[in-house]
Design an enzyme around this catalytic site. Structure first.
Site, PDB file in Angstrom:
ATOM      1  N   ASP A  27       0.803  -1.231   0.000  1.00 44.00           N
ATOM      2  CA  ASP A  27       0.000   0.000   0.000  1.00 44.00           C
ATOM      3  C   ASP A  27       0.832   1.276   0.000  1.00 44.00           C
ATOM      4  O   ASP A  27       0.437   2.307   0.550  1.00 44.00           O
ATOM      5  CB  ASP A  27      -0.970   0.018   1.197  1.00 44.00           C
ATOM      6  CG  ASP A  27      -1.832  -1.230   1.235  1.00 44.00           C
ATOM      7  OD1 ASP A  27      -2.145  -1.756   0.157  1.00 44.00           O
ATOM      8  OD2 ASP A  27      -2.180  -1.682   2.347  1.00 44.00           O
ATOM      9  N   GLU A  28       1.971   1.228  -0.630  1.00 50.30           N
ATOM     10  CA  GLU A  28       2.858   2.399  -0.693  1.00 50.30           C
ATOM     11  C   GLU A  28       2.386   3.414  -1.727  1.00 50.30           C
ATOM     12  O   GLU A  28       2.882   4.549  -1.761  1.00 50.30           O
ATOM     13  CB  GLU A  28       4.288   1.971  -1.056  1.00 50.30           C
ATOM     14  CG  GLU A  28       4.985   1.083  -0.042  1.00 50.30           C
ATOM     15  CD  GLU A  28       4.687  -0.394  -0.243  1.00 50.30           C
ATOM     16  OE1 GLU A  28       3.832  -0.725  -1.091  1.00 50.30           O
ATOM     17  OE2 GLU A  28       5.296  -1.213   0.447  1.00 50.30           O
ATOM     18  N   GLY A  29       1.476   2.974  -2.624  1.00 50.04           N
ATOM     19  CA  GLY A  29       1.036   3.845  -3.722  1.00 50.04           C
ATOM     20  C   GLY A  29       1.598   3.354  -5.057  1.00 50.04           C
ATOM     21  O   GLY A  29       1.735   4.137  -6.001  1.00 50.04           O
ATOM     22  N   LYS A  30       1.875   2.050  -5.134  1.00 53.27           N
ATOM     23  CA  LYS A  30       2.418   1.471  -6.376  1.00 53.27           C
ATOM     24  C   LYS A  30       1.458   1.671  -7.546  1.00 53.27           C
ATOM     25  O   LYS A  30       1.870   1.931  -8.672  1.00 53.27           O
ATOM     26  CB  LYS A  30       2.676  -0.041  -6.198  1.00 53.27           C
ATOM     27  CG  LYS A  30       3.650  -0.367  -5.098  1.00 53.27           C
ATOM     28  CD  LYS A  30       3.753  -1.861  -4.863  1.00 53.27           C
ATOM     29  CE  LYS A  30       2.497  -2.513  -4.303  1.00 53.27           C
ATOM     30  NZ  LYS A  30       2.134  -2.110  -2.931  1.00 53.27           N
ATOM     31  N   GLY A  31       0.142   1.537  -7.239  1.00 49.66           N
ATOM     32  CA  GLY A  31      -0.864   1.674  -8.284  1.00 49.66           C
ATOM     33  C   GLY A  31      -0.827   3.054  -8.905  1.00 49.66           C
ATOM     34  O   GLY A  31      -0.822   3.214 -10.127  1.00 49.66           O
ATOM     35  N   GLY A  71      -4.509  -4.339  -3.760  1.00 54.85           N
ATOM     36  CA  GLY A  71      -5.521  -3.293  -3.955  1.00 54.85           C
ATOM     37  C   GLY A  71      -4.764  -2.053  -4.352  1.00 54.85           C
ATOM     38  O   GLY A  71      -4.080  -1.447  -3.531  1.00 54.85           O
ATOM     39  N   HIS A  72      -4.799  -1.710  -5.622  1.00 60.07           N
ATOM     40  CA  HIS A  72      -4.016  -0.584  -6.140  1.00 60.07           C
ATOM     41  C   HIS A  72      -4.963   0.533  -6.556  1.00 60.07           C
ATOM     42  O   HIS A  72      -5.784   0.361  -7.460  1.00 60.07           O
ATOM     43  CB  HIS A  72      -3.155  -1.052  -7.327  1.00 60.07           C
ATOM     44  CG  HIS A  72      -2.114  -2.066  -6.939  1.00 60.07           C
ATOM     45  ND1 HIS A  72      -1.254  -2.647  -7.830  1.00 60.07           N
ATOM     46  CD2 HIS A  72      -1.789  -2.588  -5.717  1.00 60.07           C
ATOM     47  CE1 HIS A  72      -0.449  -3.487  -7.191  1.00 60.07           C
ATOM     48  NE2 HIS A  72      -0.762  -3.474  -5.910  1.00 60.07           N
ATOM     49  N   GLN A 104       1.982  -6.178  -3.319  1.00 58.55           N
ATOM     50  CA  GLN A 104       2.551  -6.375  -1.983  1.00 58.55           C
ATOM     51  C   GLN A 104       3.897  -5.630  -1.884  1.00 58.55           C
ATOM     52  O   GLN A 104       4.061  -4.628  -2.549  1.00 58.55           O
ATOM     53  CB  GLN A 104       2.694  -7.870  -1.645  1.00 58.55           C
ATOM     54  CG  GLN A 104       1.374  -8.605  -1.461  1.00 58.55           C
ATOM     55  CD  GLN A 104       0.694  -8.961  -2.762  1.00 58.55           C
ATOM     56  OE1 GLN A 104       1.293  -9.552  -3.646  1.00 58.55           O
ATOM     57  NE2 GLN A 104      -0.561  -8.630  -2.890  1.00 58.55           N
ATOM     58  N   PRO A 106      -8.614  -1.211   8.945  1.00 54.52           N
ATOM     59  CA  PRO A 106      -7.757  -0.070   9.269  1.00 54.52           C
ATOM     60  C   PRO A 106      -6.299  -0.507   9.185  1.00 54.52           C
ATOM     61  O   PRO A 106      -5.948  -1.589   9.637  1.00 54.52           O
ATOM     62  CB  PRO A 106      -8.122   0.288  10.709  1.00 54.52           C
ATOM     63  CG  PRO A 106      -9.127  -0.692  11.158  1.00 54.52           C
ATOM     64  CD  PRO A 106      -9.469  -1.627  10.056  1.00 54.52           C
ATOM     65  N   SER A 139       5.472  12.071  -4.268  1.00 54.15           N
ATOM     66  CA  SER A 139       4.028  12.147  -4.482  1.00 54.15           C
ATOM     67  C   SER A 139       3.416  12.967  -3.345  1.00 54.15           C
ATOM     68  O   SER A 139       3.702  12.729  -2.176  1.00 54.15           O
ATOM     69  CB  SER A 139       3.462  10.726  -4.519  1.00 54.15           C
ATOM     70  OG  SER A 139       2.065  10.757  -4.534  1.00 54.15           O
ATOM     71  N   GLY A 154      -0.100  13.770  -3.228  1.00 58.26           N
ATOM     72  CA  GLY A 154      -1.553  13.627  -3.190  1.00 58.26           C
ATOM     73  C   GLY A 154      -1.951  12.421  -4.009  1.00 58.26           C
ATOM     74  O   GLY A 154      -1.150  11.909  -4.801  1.00 58.26           O
TER      75      GLY A 154
HETATM   76  P1  GDP Z   1      -0.721   0.258  -3.505  1.00 54.60           P
HETATM   77  O1  GDP Z   1      -1.305  -1.006  -3.014  1.00 54.60           O
HETATM   78  O2  GDP Z   1       0.752   0.336  -3.280  1.00 54.60           O
HETATM   79  O3  GDP Z   1      -1.085   0.568  -4.927  1.00 54.60           O
HETATM   80  O4  GDP Z   1      -1.353   1.411  -2.602  1.00 54.60           O
HETATM   81  P2  GDP Z   1      -2.925   1.561  -2.196  1.00 54.60           P
HETATM   82  O5  GDP Z   1      -3.661   2.070  -3.361  1.00 54.60           O
HETATM   83  O6  GDP Z   1      -3.408   0.334  -1.536  1.00 54.60           O
HETATM   84  O7  GDP Z   1      -2.809   2.625  -1.038  1.00 54.60           O
HETATM   85  C1  GDP Z   1      -2.264   3.887  -1.250  1.00 54.60           C
HETATM   86  C2  GDP Z   1      -3.342   4.912  -0.890  1.00 54.60           C
HETATM   87  O8  GDP Z   1      -2.738   6.177  -0.807  1.00 54.60           O
HETATM   88  C3  GDP Z   1      -4.404   5.045  -1.971  1.00 54.60           C
HETATM   89  O9  GDP Z   1      -5.611   5.382  -1.352  1.00 54.60           O
HETATM   90  C4  GDP Z   1      -3.904   6.194  -2.828  1.00 54.60           C
HETATM   91  O10 GDP Z   1      -4.951   6.876  -3.477  1.00 54.60           O
HETATM   92  C5  GDP Z   1      -3.268   7.060  -1.787  1.00 54.60           C
HETATM   93  N1  GDP Z   1      -2.121   7.854  -2.247  1.00 54.60           N
HETATM   94  C6  GDP Z   1      -1.131   7.515  -3.119  1.00 54.60           C
HETATM   95  N2  GDP Z   1      -0.193   8.479  -3.176  1.00 54.60           N
HETATM   96  C7  GDP Z   1      -0.599   9.443  -2.335  1.00 54.60           C
HETATM   97  C8  GDP Z   1      -0.032  10.698  -1.913  1.00 54.60           C
HETATM   98  O11 GDP Z   1       1.048  11.100  -2.327  1.00 54.60           O
HETATM   99  N3  GDP Z   1      -0.740  11.413  -0.995  1.00 54.60           N
HETATM  100  C9  GDP Z   1      -1.930  10.992  -0.477  1.00 54.60           C
HETATM  101  N4  GDP Z   1      -2.528  11.746   0.425  1.00 54.60           N
HETATM  102  N5  GDP Z   1      -2.483   9.827  -0.845  1.00 54.60           N
HETATM  103  C10 GDP Z   1      -1.821   9.067  -1.747  1.00 54.60           C
HETATM  104  P1  IMO Z   2      -0.852  -4.247  -2.244  1.00 58.21           P
HETATM  105  O1  IMO Z   2      -0.424  -4.772  -3.593  1.00 58.21           O
HETATM  106  C1  IMO Z   2      -0.933  -4.728   2.055  1.00 58.21           C
HETATM  107  C2  IMO Z   2      -0.953  -8.831   3.582  1.00 58.21           C
HETATM  108  C3  IMO Z   2      -2.184  -9.319   4.291  1.00 58.21           C
HETATM  109  C4  IMO Z   2      -1.549 -10.301   5.270  1.00 58.21           C
HETATM  110  C5  IMO Z   2      -0.434 -10.916   4.453  1.00 58.21           C
HETATM  111  C6  IMO Z   2      -0.780 -12.255   3.811  1.00 58.21           C
HETATM  112  O2  IMO Z   2      -2.143  -3.518  -2.258  1.00 58.21           O
HETATM  113  O3  IMO Z   2       0.257  -3.501  -1.597  1.00 58.21           O
HETATM  114  P2  IMO Z   2      -2.323 -12.915   1.735  1.00 58.21           P
HETATM  115  O4  IMO Z   2      -3.764 -12.689   1.485  1.00 58.21           O
HETATM  116  O5  IMO Z   2      -1.424 -12.318   0.692  1.00 58.21           O
HETATM  117  O6  IMO Z   2      -1.971 -14.354   2.000  1.00 58.21           O
HETATM  118  O7  IMO Z   2      -2.021 -12.144   3.127  1.00 58.21           O
HETATM  119  O8  IMO Z   2      -0.123  -9.974   3.450  1.00 58.21           O
HETATM  120  N1  IMO Z   2      -1.191  -8.294   2.223  1.00 58.21           N
HETATM  121  C7  IMO Z   2      -1.130  -6.998   1.904  1.00 58.21           C
HETATM  122  N2  IMO Z   2      -0.952  -5.913   2.683  1.00 58.21           N
HETATM  123  N3  IMO Z   2      -1.043  -4.593   0.720  1.00 58.21           N
HETATM  124  C8  IMO Z   2      -1.193  -5.668  -0.073  1.00 58.21           C
HETATM  125  O9  IMO Z   2      -1.169  -5.585  -1.401  1.00 58.21           O
HETATM  126  C9  IMO Z   2      -1.289  -6.931   0.513  1.00 58.21           C
HETATM  127  N4  IMO Z   2      -1.463  -8.191   0.036  1.00 58.21           N
HETATM  128  C10 IMO Z   2      -1.390  -9.013   1.089  1.00 58.21           C
HETATM  129  O10 IMO Z   2      -2.851  -8.273   4.945  1.00 58.21           O
HETATM  130  O11 IMO Z   2      -0.951  -9.588   6.324  1.00 58.21           O
HETATM  131 MG    MG Z   3      -2.826  -1.669  -1.768  1.00 52.31          MG
END
Ligand code: GDP
Ligand code: IMO
Ligand code: MG
Length: 428
Positions: free
Chosen positions: A13-17, A40-41, A223, A303, A413, A415
């Site tokens: 969830d670093e914002g890869k998407g 979830g990107h 991930q 959360p 980034s 926003g």
């Molecule tokens: P991913 O799994 O690495 O693609 O990241 P996620 O989409 O799961 O989570 C990143 C969240 O941060 C998403 O809700 C994005 O819309 C949001 N996001 C990404 N870059 C930024 C940023 O620079 N600032 C803020 N406020 N939100 C961001």
């Molecule tokens: P993105 O690509 C954050 C976590 C789960 C759990 C562990 C194992 O959006 O960054 P799994 O279902 O893969 O066997 O779960 O890994 N996890 C993630 N956490 N972002 C993800 O993907 C994740 N995909 C799996 O919460 O701790």
């Molecule tokens: Mg994600």
């Protein structure tokens, strides 16, 4: 050749998407190489929000092809759902293809994942319950069903029969749950094969040809390194290799073909699911960051746990991945927080100071992060588009990371929207 790999450096969830979406405008191919719909990107286009789970985040902008390569585990039902969602928003998906070698997440994988988590009670991993682990287990045990099998009625039926013998016995005798019916699953998956047959193709040959032709190819990790099956906080990890190394086996391209290795990290840390998290802020400030950063899982809605930036784990992640370009996301979320802290070392349970990440997951919980304090800033940075526009303390924060890791931050980034970037160097 111009290859780009985007991987997560923390716990996902670093914002890869978002970053993949930005880079995909100039890509000929965008390729997922591991994981499945546990990802979830999130991509914001204006106010419109797209959450991609299985489809490469390039699907919105890439004019070439989007590929789900052999290393991904594919839930065909989730794939169809996502395709339909994208198409219902008026966008095309005829450029999305799946490798014939990719393994299929079957209903029994999802049930196994769920039953195991339920059985563990308080000590569960906190998986996404998408069947990821059990599907990869079957792949390695050489009993898995591949996308190509969905196109061959005899093979498919035989494999389902064989798998259900052992899985049903486990469901019935061990978990005391209902068994599954061969015919029902066969009918459902043969129909999915028929529906998807034009998208199920060999991908490795085309990708290698494209590399030779010098096309722009972007590999999108799901991930992150701290969830890596080998180098993460085992066993609190996912079941794949979300590292740059995973691209080679997960897409069938040689290591010599990988050039731009882009590591994405948040300006702080989050983790969803269980497992050690040395810099966790289990307090009011942690809650504030969760609210400002909207830190709730894109796949499960859970959360996210929040904490300070951890350069000990980040250094480990950059080393394993060989990162040569960093992206720092969500710097805007730290606006108004004083002071800011960054962990650069850990104090072990016996008082030793270490600056490397350890394999000892159980001990990590007892390690005390050693922090450097930096001054914060109060200015709104979400409209900054050049590095010069950032307040001095925000620049200092970025430069502290660069100096500690010895790697340049090429994009900051500020926003969630696709245009909210400070690009310091054009990579393409
Ligand atoms: P991913 O799994 O690495 O693609 O990241 P996620 O989409 O799961 O989570 C990143 C969240 O941060 C998403 O809700 C994005 O819309 C949001 N996001 C990404 N870059 C930024 C940023 O620079 N600032 C803020 N406020 N939100 C961001
Ligand atoms: P993105 O690509 C954050 C976590 C789960 C759990 C562990 C194992 O959006 O960054 P799994 O279902 O893969 O066997 O779960 O890994 N996890 C993630 N956490 N972002 C993800 O993907 C994740 N995909 C799996 O919460 O701790
Ligand atoms: Mg994600």
């Amino acid at each position: 050749m111009s290859t780009y790999v985007v991987v997560g450096l923390q716990y996902g969830d670093e914002g890869k998407g978002k970053i993949t979406d930005v880079l995909s405008a100039k890509s000929d191919y965008v390729v997922r190489f591991q994981g499945g719909d546990n990802a979830g990107h999130t991509v914001y286009v204006g106010d419109e929000k797209f959450v991609l789970h299985l489809l490469p985040s390039g699907v919105l902008q890439c004019k070439g092809k989007c590929i789900i390569a052999n290393g991904v585990v594919v839930n065909p039902k989730a794939f169809v759902k996502e395709i339909n969602q994208i198409e219902s928003k008026g966008m095309r998906t005829d450029h999305v293809f799946i490798s014939r070698r990719a393994h299929v997440i079957m209903p029994y994988h999802i049930l196994l994942d769920t039953y195991r988590e339920e059985e563990q009670g308080g000590t569960q991993l906190g998986t996404t319950k998408k069947g990821i682990g059990p599907c990869y287990e079957d792949k390695i045990a050489r009993v898995g069903i591949r996308m190509i099998d969905l196109l061959n009625p005899e093979v498919l039926r035989e494999k389902i029969e064989k798998n259900l013998k052992t899985k049903n016995s486990l469901f019935e005798k061990y978990f005391e749950k209902p068994t599954l019916d061969v015919e029902e699953i066969y009918q459902e998956f043969i129909a999915l094969g028929e529906l998807l047959k034009d998208r199920i193709v060999d991908t490795e040959l085309e990708l290698n040809e494209a590399i030779k032709e010098g096309k722009n190819i972007l590999f999108e990790g799901a991930q992150a390194l701290m969830l890596d099956i080998d180098f993460g906080t085992y066993p609190f990890v996912t079941s794949s290799s979300p590292s740059t190394g995973g691209v080679c086996t997960g897409a069938g391209v040689p290591p010599t073909a990988l050039q731009n290795l882009i590591g994405v990290a948040k300006a702080y840390t989050t983790r969803v699911g269980n497992g050690p998290f040395p810099t966790e802020l289990d307090d009011e400030l942690g809650e504030k960051i969760r609210q400002i950063g909207a830190e709730f899982g894109a796949t499960t809605g859970r959360p996210r746990r929040t904490g300070w930036l951890d350069l000990v784990s980040l250094k480990h992640a950059c080393m394993i991945n060989g990162i040569n370009n960093l992206v720092i996301t969500k710097l805007d979320v730290l606006t108004g927080i004083h002071p800011l802290k960054i962990a650069t070392k850990y104090k072990t349970e016996d008082g030793k100071i270490i600056d490397y990440f350890t394999s000892s997951t159980t001990k990590l919980n007892d390690y005390e992060p050693q922090y450097e304090e930096l001054e914060g800033w109060d200015e709104d940075i979400s409209n900054a588009r050049t590095y010069e526009e950032l307040p001095p303390n925000a620049k200092k924060y970025i430069e502290f990371i660069e100096e500690h890791l010895g790697i340049n931050v090429y994009l900051v980034s500020v926003g969630p929207e696709r245009s909210q970037n400070i690009i310091r160097k054009e990579l393409f």
